[in-house]
Design an enzyme around this catalytic site. Structure first.
Site, PDB file in Angstrom:
ATOM      1  N   GLU A 178     -38.841  -0.866  51.740  1.00 54.92           N
ATOM      2  CA  GLU A 178     -37.506  -0.758  52.297  1.00 54.92           C
ATOM      3  C   GLU A 178     -37.576  -1.143  53.769  1.00 54.92           C
ATOM      4  O   GLU A 178     -38.591  -0.921  54.436  1.00 54.92           O
ATOM      5  CB  GLU A 178     -36.976   0.672  52.179  1.00 54.92           C
ATOM      6  CG  GLU A 178     -36.764   1.129  50.763  1.00 54.92           C
ATOM      7  CD  GLU A 178     -36.006   2.442  50.722  1.00 54.92           C
ATOM      8  OE1 GLU A 178     -34.790   2.400  50.470  1.00 54.92           O
ATOM      9  OE2 GLU A 178     -36.617   3.497  50.951  1.00 54.92           O
ATOM     10  N   GLU A 179     -36.455  -1.664  54.265  1.00 53.16           N
ATOM     11  CA  GLU A 179     -36.399  -2.064  55.675  1.00 53.16           C
ATOM     12  C   GLU A 179     -36.550  -0.881  56.626  1.00 53.16           C
ATOM     13  O   GLU A 179     -36.828  -1.039  57.802  1.00 53.16           O
ATOM     14  CB  GLU A 179     -35.108  -2.821  55.983  1.00 53.16           C
ATOM     15  CG  GLU A 179     -33.816  -2.190  55.454  1.00 53.16           C
ATOM     16  CD  GLU A 179     -33.517  -0.828  55.974  1.00 53.16           C
ATOM     17  OE1 GLU A 179     -33.673  -0.614  57.182  1.00 53.16           O
ATOM     18  OE2 GLU A 179     -33.119   0.027  55.161  1.00 53.16           O
TER      19      GLU A 179
ATOM     20  N   SER B   7     -37.502  14.738  56.396  1.00 51.93           N
ATOM     21  CA  SER B   7     -38.132  13.491  56.822  1.00 51.93           C
ATOM     22  C   SER B   7     -38.092  13.282  58.333  1.00 51.93           C
ATOM     23  O   SER B   7     -38.584  14.101  59.086  1.00 51.93           O
ATOM     24  CB  SER B   7     -37.488  12.332  56.084  1.00 51.93           C
ATOM     25  OG  SER B   7     -38.191  11.153  56.333  1.00 51.93           O
ATOM     26  N   HIS B   8     -37.423  12.219  58.764  1.00 48.90           N
ATOM     27  CA  HIS B   8     -37.417  11.852  60.184  1.00 48.90           C
ATOM     28  C   HIS B   8     -36.367  12.618  60.991  1.00 48.90           C
ATOM     29  O   HIS B   8     -36.283  12.433  62.197  1.00 48.90           O
ATOM     30  CB  HIS B   8     -37.144  10.352  60.292  1.00 48.90           C
ATOM     31  CG  HIS B   8     -35.899   9.969  59.559  1.00 48.90           C
ATOM     32  ND1 HIS B   8     -35.864   9.917  58.183  1.00 48.90           N
ATOM     33  CD2 HIS B   8     -34.656   9.697  59.987  1.00 48.90           C
ATOM     34  CE1 HIS B   8     -34.647   9.605  57.810  1.00 48.90           C
ATOM     35  NE2 HIS B   8     -33.881   9.465  58.878  1.00 48.90           N
TER      36      HIS B   8
ATOM     37  N   THR C 151     -30.637   1.425  47.978  1.00 49.63           N
ATOM     38  CA  THR C 151     -31.434   2.149  48.969  1.00 49.63           C
ATOM     39  C   THR C 151     -31.913   3.490  48.422  1.00 49.63           C
ATOM     40  O   THR C 151     -31.150   4.223  47.802  1.00 49.63           O
ATOM     41  CB  THR C 151     -30.569   2.366  50.224  1.00 49.63           C
ATOM     42  OG1 THR C 151     -30.310   1.088  50.801  1.00 49.63           O
ATOM     43  CG2 THR C 151     -31.264   3.254  51.231  1.00 49.63           C
TER      44      THR C 151
ATOM     45  N   LYS D  25     -42.889   6.307  48.896  1.00 50.27           N
ATOM     46  CA  LYS D  25     -43.415   5.428  49.924  1.00 50.27           C
ATOM     47  C   LYS D  25     -44.509   6.184  50.666  1.00 50.27           C
ATOM     48  O   LYS D  25     -44.556   7.412  50.612  1.00 50.27           O
ATOM     49  CB  LYS D  25     -42.316   4.937  50.857  1.00 50.27           C
ATOM     50  CG  LYS D  25     -41.467   5.994  51.535  1.00 50.27           C
ATOM     51  CD  LYS D  25     -40.287   5.305  52.231  1.00 50.27           C
ATOM     52  CE  LYS D  25     -39.465   6.266  53.077  1.00 50.27           C
ATOM     53  NZ  LYS D  25     -38.399   6.917  52.319  1.00 50.27           N
TER      54      LYS D  25
ATOM     55  N   ARG E 259     -43.078   7.186  55.929  1.00 53.12           N
ATOM     56  CA  ARG E 259     -42.711   5.945  56.617  1.00 53.12           C
ATOM     57  C   ARG E 259     -43.854   5.447  57.493  1.00 53.12           C
ATOM     58  O   ARG E 259     -44.729   6.228  57.882  1.00 53.12           O
ATOM     59  CB  ARG E 259     -41.508   6.171  57.530  1.00 53.12           C
ATOM     60  CG  ARG E 259     -40.266   6.547  56.788  1.00 53.12           C
ATOM     61  CD  ARG E 259     -39.096   6.613  57.748  1.00 53.12           C
ATOM     62  NE  ARG E 259     -37.898   6.943  57.009  1.00 53.12           N
ATOM     63  CZ  ARG E 259     -36.670   6.654  57.394  1.00 53.12           C
ATOM     64  NH1 ARG E 259     -36.483   6.046  58.548  1.00 53.12           N
ATOM     65  NH2 ARG E 259     -35.637   6.974  56.655  1.00 53.12           N
TER      66      ARG E 259
ATOM     67  N   LYS F 208     -36.117  18.459  48.057  1.00 53.54           N
ATOM     68  CA  LYS F 208     -35.835  17.538  46.954  1.00 53.54           C
ATOM     69  C   LYS F 208     -36.776  17.811  45.799  1.00 53.54           C
ATOM     70  O   LYS F 208     -37.888  18.334  45.978  1.00 53.54           O
ATOM     71  CB  LYS F 208     -35.914  16.087  47.402  1.00 53.54           C
ATOM     72  CG  LYS F 208     -37.292  15.581  47.704  1.00 53.54           C
ATOM     73  CD  LYS F 208     -37.228  14.067  47.917  1.00 53.54           C
ATOM     74  CE  LYS F 208     -38.583  13.522  48.273  1.00 53.54           C
ATOM     75  NZ  LYS F 208     -38.629  12.070  48.256  1.00 53.54           N
TER      76      LYS F 208
HETATM   77  C1  VG1 Z   1     -32.639   6.297  54.837  1.00 52.04           C
HETATM   78  C2  VG1 Z   1     -33.160   4.889  54.657  1.00 52.04           C
HETATM   79  C3  VG1 Z   1     -33.650   4.696  53.232  1.00 52.04           C
HETATM   80  C4  VG1 Z   1     -34.696   5.758  52.905  1.00 52.04           C
HETATM   81  C5  VG1 Z   1     -34.128   7.136  53.164  1.00 52.04           C
HETATM   82  C6  VG1 Z   1     -35.156   8.235  52.972  1.00 52.04           C
HETATM   83  O1  VG1 Z   1     -31.541   6.503  53.984  1.00 52.04           O
HETATM   84  O2  VG1 Z   1     -32.183   3.942  54.984  1.00 52.04           O
HETATM   85  O3  VG1 Z   1     -34.176   3.390  53.090  1.00 52.04           O
HETATM   86  O4  VG1 Z   1     -35.092   5.660  51.559  1.00 52.04           O
HETATM   87  O5  VG1 Z   1     -33.651   7.229  54.514  1.00 52.04           O
HETATM   88  O6  VG1 Z   1     -36.264   8.023  53.790  1.00 52.04           O
HETATM   89  P1  VG1 Z   1     -30.021   6.418  54.487  1.00 52.04           P
HETATM   90  O7  VG1 Z   1     -29.194   6.790  53.291  1.00 52.04           O
HETATM   91  O8  VG1 Z   1     -29.911   7.337  55.642  1.00 52.04           O
HETATM   92  O9  VG1 Z   1     -29.823   4.995  54.910  1.00 52.04           O
HETATM   93  V1  VG1 Z   1     -37.105   9.357  54.351  1.00 52.04           V
HETATM   94  O10 VG1 Z   1     -38.418   8.827  55.137  1.00 52.04           O
HETATM   95  O11 VG1 Z   1     -35.885  10.175  55.048  1.00 52.04           O
HETATM   96  O12 VG1 Z   1     -37.527  10.299  52.971  1.00 52.04           O
HETATM   97 CO    CO Z   2     -39.722  10.271  55.365  1.00 51.12          CO
END
Ligand code: VG1
Ligand code: CO
Length: 543
Positions: free
Chosen positions: A363-364, A113-114, A344, A376, A282, A126
């Site tokens: 989600e925030e 992801s990010h 979460t 999402k 996101r 995953k």
């Molecule tokens: C974070 C965010 C959560 C989100 C998750 C995956 O998780 O807080 O809201 O669902 O990333 O998003 P954590 O456990 O680091 O707080 V993504 O865009 O990484 O698939």
């Molecule tokens: Co992501």
């Protein structure tokens, strides 16, 4: 075709986190590491003989090598067909759509992801189930148990498949369809939104910028926003996916998407700005000199859904993760809808959507989505906003301010302390837990504490229970202080502090969130001892 059974031994720490298994690339590159996890998935998901698997990723470093490994293992384990994105590309929401549309058994999505990408950065994998959504906890725990006792995996010996051309191929007796990663997704978006109205908006003197952050949404945004909707070339910035995301950190927030933020807060700022993350799930929404918090974005989407073709007949209900602000709850109440508060991670929304209890989720952490897929969806959110703007013909800021006037404003912020020592991070949460008995009834930050707990969730559909999902201090006036540790990081610990207070009075809604929440921020430090324990005097990221 000869199936090879390769002896292996378990690796420590292959438990999927908030969203799959994420580790440094170097960890994944160890012999057998990826293979062990993939075999553990195949051993945990039931009977898929003769079925279809979807495979794709965000294009980061190691994506293509991992896909070749997975293709060989899928053939050896008995899948009859794999659908894989051309050049190995599938955004997370697009993969979810492909799984659903082609009735695949499930999918493997390769992304961290990010998190940054490159040989010294992060990789991830995953498993998503047949509804297109992330495997629920029962499945991820079964996978983890399997990784702890694995003794062998199965593969075949064959040449790599060229993934640069779309079409039908064969690999060790298994059919491989290399598909256009964008086409199915673009078709779905055209069913949900009024593309003619958005096209007219973009043809007017409305201007926008979209930052793909050198990650997976570039090709999707170029096709949809520039080619189909007619925005001028160049509207999509950083639109070429790169293996290292251009050295950046493709997290669409005010810190990491600063290039876009500077444009939206500069002279001649466009009317609308948006960014997406590494794997395209996101979104960040900006107006001219204006930031929309993701929690408000969810609430505003719910309040305006009737304006959007795909949702005009009404939505079933709304769900948000626990740390997300309660702004959406107020809209749900006004519309007479069910509203759910989940732990979460998107995997907790799947059952509610499958059961028809909720349509919109958020989600925030810059995540919003609906039951059009089971992830999402970043570009979907951008199109949702563009459709609202096309219908309402007001500025982003005007829409948000009107929303606050009607429903009240939930002042909200998240403070992240990244790369903290793990033991210190645990202790920060424990310090708050240790005051669960004494805090209720006390005044803190000028407010009376009502109740404290470790958030636990019972899934209303299947009754499964998830505990320890965040330490909460809840105030009588609805304000909240929440402490959680990240489940997506790959080095040290990340402490997240979520701060929220509600303001009904329209005359008091114009403050900066950090100012409005200043006493809550001080209280969070005071009760957790964060500064002393971590040696940090300010957060790494403030949202
Ligand atoms: C974070 C965010 C959560 C989100 C998750 C995956 O998780 O807080 O809201 O669902 O990333 O998003 P954590 O456990 O680091 O707080 V993504 O865009 O990484 O698939
Ligand atoms: Co992501």
């Amino acid at each position: 075709m000869k199936i090879h059974t390769i002896a292996t031994e378990p690796f420590e720490g292959q438990r999927p986190g908030t969203s799959g298994l994420r580790k440094k690339v170097k960890v994944f590159q160890q012999p057998h590491y990826l293979e062990n996890f993939v075999q553990a998935v195949f051993d945990s998901i039931g009977d898929f003989q003769g079925q279809t698997l979807v495979v794709g990723g965000d294009g980061r470093f190691y994506n293509l090598q991992a896909i070749q490994t997975i293709l060989r293992m899928a053939a050896a384990n008995g899948f009859s067909r794999v659908l894989v994105g051309q050049n190995g590309i599938l955004s997370t929401p697009a993969a979810s759509n492909v799984i659903r549309k082609y009735r695949a058994y499930g999918g493997l999505i390769l992304s961290a992801s990010h998190n940054p990408a490159g040989p010294d950065e992060d990789f991830g994998i995953k498993y998503n189930i047949g509804n297109g959504g992330p495997a629920p906890e029962g499945v991820t725990e079964a996978i983890f148990e399997q990784t702890r006792k694995i003794e062998w995996y199965q593969t075949v010996e064959c040449d790599d498949l060229d993934l640069s051309l779309a079409g039908n191929f064969e690999l060790a007796g298994m059919q491989v369809e290399v598909i256009d990663p964008v086409a199915d997704y673009a078709e779905l978006m055209q069913k949900l939104f009024d593309f003619n109205a958005i096209r007219s908006l973009l043809a007017d003197d409305f201007s926008m910028a979209f930052d793909a952050m050198h990650a997976v949404t570039g090709p999707y945004a170029k096709v949809i926003i520039e080619d189909i909707l007619g925005a001028p070339a160049g509207t999509v910035m950083n639109g070429e996916p790169k293996e290292d995301f251009g050295g950046g950190h493709p997290d669409p927030n005010l810190t990491y998407a600063h290039e876009l933020v500077e444009i939206l807060y500069g002279d001649d700022a466009p009317d609308f700005g948006a960014a997406s993350d590494g794997d395209g799930d996101r979104n960040m929404i900006l107006g001219n000199h204006f930031f929309v918090t993701p929690s408000d974005s969810l609430a505003i989407m719910a309040a305006n859904a009737h304006l959007i073709p795909g949702y005009k007949n009404g939505i079933n209900g709304v769900a948000r993760s626990m740390p997300t602000s309660a702004a959406a709850d107020r809209v749900a109440e006004a519309l007479g809808l069910e509203c759910f508060e989940t732990p979460t991670g998107w995997k907790f929304f799947g059952n509610l959507m499958d059961a028809g209890r909720v349509t919109l989720c958020g989600e925030e952490s810059f995540g919003t989505g609906s039951d059009h897929v089971r992830e999402k969806d970043g570009l979907w959110a951008v199109l949702f906003w563009l459709n609202i703007l096309a219908v309402r013909q007001e500025s982003v800021e005007a829409i948000v301010v009107e929303h606050w006037q009607k429903f009240g404003r939930n002042y909200y912020s998240r403070h992240d302390y990244e790369g903290v020592d793990s033991a210190a991070a645990e202790q920060v949460l424990q310090n708050v837990r240790d005051q669960f008995a004494t805090l209720p009834g006390q005044m803190l930050a000028g407010r009376k504490v009502g109740k404290c707990d470790d958030f636990a969730y019972t899934d209303p559909v299947d009754g499964s229970v998830s505990t320890n999902q965040g330490v909460r201090v809840l105030f009588d006036d609805g304000s909240r202080l929440i402490f959680r540790l990240s489940g997506t990081g790959t080095s040290g610990a990340t402490i997240r502090i979520y701060l929220e207070s509600y303001e009904a009075d329209a005359d008091k809604q114009g403050l900066d969130a950090q100012d409005a929440l200043a006493d809550m921020i001080a209280a969070a430090n005071e009760i957790s001892g964060l500064k002393q324990l971590t040696g940090r005097d300010k957060p790494t990221v403030i949202t």
